[in-house]
Design an enzyme around this catalytic site. Sequence first.
Site, mmCIF file in Angstrom:
data_model
loop_
_atom_site.group_PDB
_atom_site.id
_atom_site.type_symbol
_atom_site.label_atom_id
_atom_site.label_comp_id
_atom_site.label_asym_id
_atom_site.label_seq_id
_atom_site.Cartn_x
_atom_site.Cartn_y
_atom_site.Cartn_z
ATOM 1 N N TYR A 53 0.849 -1.185 0.000
ATOM 2 C CA TYR A 53 0.000 0.000 0.000
ATOM 3 C C TYR A 53 0.891 1.243 0.000
ATOM 4 O O TYR A 53 1.274 1.775 1.044
ATOM 5 C CB TYR A 53 -0.938 0.004 1.209
ATOM 6 C CG TYR A 53 -2.039 -1.038 1.156
ATOM 7 C CD1 TYR A 53 -2.312 -1.736 -0.014
ATOM 8 C CD2 TYR A 53 -2.808 -1.323 2.274
ATOM 9 C CE1 TYR A 53 -3.317 -2.681 -0.073
ATOM 10 C CE2 TYR A 53 -3.815 -2.274 2.230
ATOM 11 C CZ TYR A 53 -4.070 -2.956 1.063
ATOM 12 O OH TYR A 53 -5.054 -3.898 1.017
ATOM 13 N N HIS A 128 -1.503 -12.004 0.242
ATOM 14 C CA HIS A 128 -2.318 -10.987 -0.413
ATOM 15 C C HIS A 128 -3.093 -11.507 -1.621
ATOM 16 O O HIS A 128 -4.237 -11.112 -1.851
ATOM 17 C CB HIS A 128 -1.419 -9.825 -0.842
ATOM 18 C CG HIS A 128 -2.129 -8.521 -0.964
ATOM 19 N ND1 HIS A 128 -1.530 -7.311 -0.760
ATOM 20 C CD2 HIS A 128 -3.420 -8.216 -1.274
ATOM 21 C CE1 HIS A 128 -2.389 -6.338 -0.939
ATOM 22 N NE2 HIS A 128 -3.548 -6.857 -1.254
ATOM 23 N N LEU A 210 -18.080 -1.119 0.431
ATOM 24 C CA LEU A 210 -19.049 -0.095 0.051
ATOM 25 C C LEU A 210 -19.200 0.024 -1.458
ATOM 26 O O LEU A 210 -19.773 1.003 -1.948
ATOM 27 C CB LEU A 210 -18.647 1.256 0.651
ATOM 28 C CG LEU A 210 -18.621 1.290 2.180
ATOM 29 C CD1 LEU A 210 -18.053 2.606 2.680
ATOM 30 C CD2 LEU A 210 -20.013 1.051 2.759
#
Length: 299
Positions: A53, A128, A210
């Site tokens: 990230y 990951h 979301l």
Amino acid sequence: MHRRTIGGTAVHPVGLGAMPLSVEGRPAEEDAVAVVHAALDAGVTLIDTADSYHWHAGERGHNERLIARALARRGGDRDRVLVATKGGRGRPGDGSWTVDGRPEHLRRACEESLRRLGTEVIGLYQLHKPDPRVPWAESVGALRELLDAGKVRAAGISNAGAAQIREAHAILGGGLVSVQNRYSPADRSAEPELRLCEELGLAFLPWSPLGGISRSSLDGPSAPDPSGPAPADTPFHRVAAARGTSPQRVCLAWLLALSPVVVPIPGASRPASVRDSAAAAGLVLEPAELALLPDRTPA
């Protein structure tokens, strides 16, 4: 509020996905730290990060270092927070993502994550993404080695199919505690994996939870939106309007109502969105409201 369990660790039902704090469009560092502190103040006890990230080349581990600094400023908060990080992906700095599931890479990546996080053991270390060039059993075997060496307390896998989950469970046994796959109103393709997590007693951590619900009202138009444009009038918006709350909070409450193994990890780049997400843990949707929202896909 009923806490959820990841392995033997009880956590707040909603975690913090820290990726937006380090990738394209990220906030300034002090603002990013404020987001982490807002999460802690709201009771969040799960922070999800990864060594990949970051935004620019040469800053691998940017998000891990940020989380470590934010927690260090809060002293005792670190002891009550489960920091979950991931290894096995990379970012060359051109906006692309790579994958590397070689055992030697995962062992090295874990050591580097330990140093960046400033800890002797990682609470939850996750693979990951499956690497198609490496046998799955070899990649998962590296997690077994890290567990046996005491480098990590618990292991998880991400972006894995049902067969891969079963194989990882056979290799890791009780060491495997979680699966992190995409799941949202816009993408419920991981329903079989969610059902399997229920069967095996694993936590299911939806990433991009979301998707399909616009977050612009809380995070601003510059916030990363991996799901693309979302309609402004959905059943989630209508339930939210009737409740006097946000559609994002309704979406997270819906996810929590799907299964007791679900622990969503919505991303955030502003304190307001963190507080709104965490408050979903206290929003209990009525049967009539749930009937308006997507149901579990039939088995």
